[in-house]
Design an enzyme around this catalytic site. Structure first.
Site, PDB file in Angstrom:
ATOM      1  N   GLY A 239       0.757  -1.246   0.000  1.00  0.00           N
ATOM      2  CA  GLY A 239       0.000   0.000   0.000  1.00  0.00           C
ATOM      3  C   GLY A 239       0.782   1.288   0.000  1.00  0.00           C
ATOM      4  O   GLY A 239       0.195   2.362  -0.187  1.00  0.00           O
ATOM      5  N   PRO A 278       4.491  -5.264  -0.712  1.00  0.00           N
ATOM      6  CA  PRO A 278       4.500  -4.059  -1.552  1.00  0.00           C
ATOM      7  C   PRO A 278       4.413  -4.400  -3.034  1.00  0.00           C
ATOM      8  O   PRO A 278       4.996  -5.374  -3.491  1.00  0.00           O
ATOM      9  CB  PRO A 278       5.865  -3.430  -1.239  1.00  0.00           C
ATOM     10  CG  PRO A 278       6.750  -4.603  -0.942  1.00  0.00           C
ATOM     11  CD  PRO A 278       5.858  -5.619  -0.250  1.00  0.00           C
ATOM     12  N   CYS A 346     -13.545   4.207 -28.341  1.00  0.00           N
ATOM     13  CA  CYS A 346     -14.842   4.892 -28.367  1.00  0.00           C
ATOM     14  C   CYS A 346     -15.452   4.972 -26.971  1.00  0.00           C
ATOM     15  O   CYS A 346     -16.474   4.351 -26.684  1.00  0.00           O
ATOM     16  CB  CYS A 346     -15.784   4.155 -29.305  1.00  0.00           C
ATOM     17  SG  CYS A 346     -15.028   3.851 -30.882  1.00  0.00           S
TER      18      CYS A 346
HETATM   19  C1  LIG Z   1      -2.995  -5.009  -4.093  1.00  0.00           C
HETATM   20  C2  LIG Z   1      -2.502  -5.659  -2.872  1.00  0.00           C
HETATM   21  C3  LIG Z   1      -1.201  -5.420  -2.403  1.00  0.00           C
HETATM   22  C4  LIG Z   1      -0.260  -4.450  -3.062  1.00  0.00           C
HETATM   23  O1  LIG Z   1      -0.673  -3.137  -2.948  1.00  0.00           O
HETATM   24  P1  LIG Z   1       0.295  -1.931  -3.418  1.00  0.00           P
HETATM   25  O2  LIG Z   1      -0.500  -0.727  -3.167  1.00  0.00           O
HETATM   26  O3  LIG Z   1       0.583  -2.137  -4.862  1.00  0.00           O
HETATM   27  O4  LIG Z   1       1.531  -1.994  -2.596  1.00  0.00           O
HETATM   28  C5  LIG Z   1      -0.769  -6.118  -1.286  1.00  0.00           C
HETATM   29  N1  LIG Z   1      -1.581  -7.001  -0.651  1.00  0.00           N
HETATM   30  C6  LIG Z   1      -2.832  -7.250  -1.073  1.00  0.00           C
HETATM   31  C7  LIG Z   1      -3.670  -8.220  -0.333  1.00  0.00           C
HETATM   32  C8  LIG Z   1      -3.336  -6.596  -2.179  1.00  0.00           C
HETATM   33  O5  LIG Z   1      -4.595  -6.830  -2.580  1.00  0.00           O
END
Ligand SMILES: *Cc1c(COP(=O)(O)O)cnc(C)c1O
Length: 418
Positions: A239, A278, A346
């Protein structure tokens, strides 16, 4: 030095002119910098120094084999959300034991494949899934290592489509139910409880939501200890956001690492391993989409620059109204005027930028849509029967086509007339 930078008025990726790649491979084309993936991975890893940890790269951010190969060589594990991603990871040379399997809708078939491969951990997202995995594992004579994903109900303050840790989201198990579900899991013969897990959202631009979520996980681990359930890893998901060039301020990996370290301090004597997932922060800044200007036109209110890439290649602007930096590949220092950069599809949602100040571009010129390494190629589709773009990995002065441009034959693969 930035991975994508001008040398004498010409934009390069590392030591390769983007114009050369476009000439050799055609457009649209995704270009990734191997050096930047490595730099980002190492920075993230270094930020967690001193905490026993494992980095399970979120494969969904960019699942192209040649990109996964770089992550494998760096020693990453993987966070997967489907058996297809497990297949890719193993084909890239990744090991199954450092794979965690997330997602609210794992099928029994996917569970069997993952058990057979011997993955490290299933991140369980509901009571029903828990019961199914227990049954499936017993039916194949295995014990599945699991963590339970909790929903810490913290606001990540990001786009609603990528917020995942709020009460109203479909992800994880409510904090109030979590402890009971862990006790139930501990009593099931097909399951072995090893971890607690959360993932609160994507493109987070503050550390405080991570700190809040970690505090709730720490409390949970301590409660489970009282129940006699020994936790060996804490998975805090992914995240961490990246700078998309709109003046966003994002925490550096080092600041993130500080927040994580402080949050986990109460558990430091328990020998618990940190797992992180990550995606964006590892590959987002390492990729760009190179596209060619087809036409310019004015309608009554606006100027448009029509390019050969479209929302099927890079969906983020259409899906999240997201901002990507856009630069001309040649001669950046010209007078600018506002234009909408749009694709040929489109749909009015088929745009890359609105009212963006760009030089008046000639037809045939190249544009570089930056920060497109994450959730770009991985989300691409064949909408409008457009073959998927080629993908290229640059390493110093050389580059490799890691995914060939799709052909019209690819478009019809598996189809037939009734
Ligand atoms: C999408 C996701 C991530 C990665 O998120 P990022 O924002 O790209 O770091 C990690 N764990 C889970 C469970 C996810 O769904």
């Amino acid at each position: 030095m930035p991975a994508f930078d001008y040398h004498a008025h010409e934009l390069y990726c590392e030591d390769v002119p983007l114009a050369k790649i476009a000439a050799d491979v055609g457009t649209p084309v995704y270009v990734y910098s191997r050096g930047e993936i490595e730099r980002a991975y190492r920075a993230f890893d270094a930020a967690l120094e001193g905490i026993p940890h494992e980095i399970c790269y979120a494969v969904k951010a960019n699942s192209t084999l040649g990109v996964l190969g770089v992550l494998v060589q760096l020693g990453a594990g993987a966070d997967i959300v489907s058996a297809g991603e497990l297949y890719r990871w193993l084909r890239a040379g990744g090991v199954a034991s450092s794979v965690v399997f997330s997602g609210v809708g794992k099928t029994e078939g996917e569970m069997k494949i993952a058990l057979d491969a011997g993955i490290g951990c299933f991140n369980i997202e509901s009571a029903e899934e828990l019961a199914v995995l227990d049954r499936v594992a017993q039916s194949v004579g295995k014990r599945a290592r699991i963590s339970i994903r909790v929903n810490p109900d913290v606001d990540p303050e990001t786009h609603p489509y990528i917020s995942t840790g709020l009460k109203q989201n479909k992800f994880g198990v409510a904090m109030a139910e979590a402890r009971g579900l862990f006790r139930e899991a501990a009593g099931r013969p097909g399951l072995h409880v090893v971890g607690v897990d959360c993932h609160i959202g994507s493109q987070l631009t503050k550390t405080s939501p991570f700190s809040d979520a970690i505090a709730r996980l720490v409390e949970l681990v301590q409660g489970l200890g009282k129940d006699g359930i020994k936790i060996t890893h804490v998975d805090i998901g992914g995240g961490l956001g990246i700078d998309y060039g709109k003046g966003d301020t994002v925490p550096s990996p080092a600041e993130y690492g500080q927040a994580v370290r402080a949050g986990l301090a109460p558990l430091s004597s328990l020998g618990i391993k940190l797992v992180t997932e990550p995606g964006r922060v590892i590959v987002g800044g390492a990729g760009a989409l190179i596209t060619r200007v087809l036409y310019r036109k004015n309608n009554e209110a606006k100027h448009f620059t029509i390019v050969d890439a479209a929302m099927n290649d890079l969906m983020r602007p259409a899906l999240y109204n997201s901002y990507h930096p856009i630069r001309p590949v040649e001669r950046p220092d010209r007078e600018v005027c506002p234009t909408d950069v749009v694709g040929p599809i489109c749909e009015t949602g088929d745009f890359f930028a609105r009212d963006r100040a760009l030089p008046t571009l000639d037809a045939g010129e190249l544009l570089c849509i930056g920060a497109a390494g994450a959730y770009g190629a991985a989300m691409s589709s064949n909408y409008n029967s457009r073959p998927r773009a080629a993908e290229v990995l640059v390493d110093g002065a050389s580059f490799t086509v890691i995914r060939a441009r799709e052909s019209y034959e690819h478009l019809l693969a598996g189809e037939r007339l009734a």
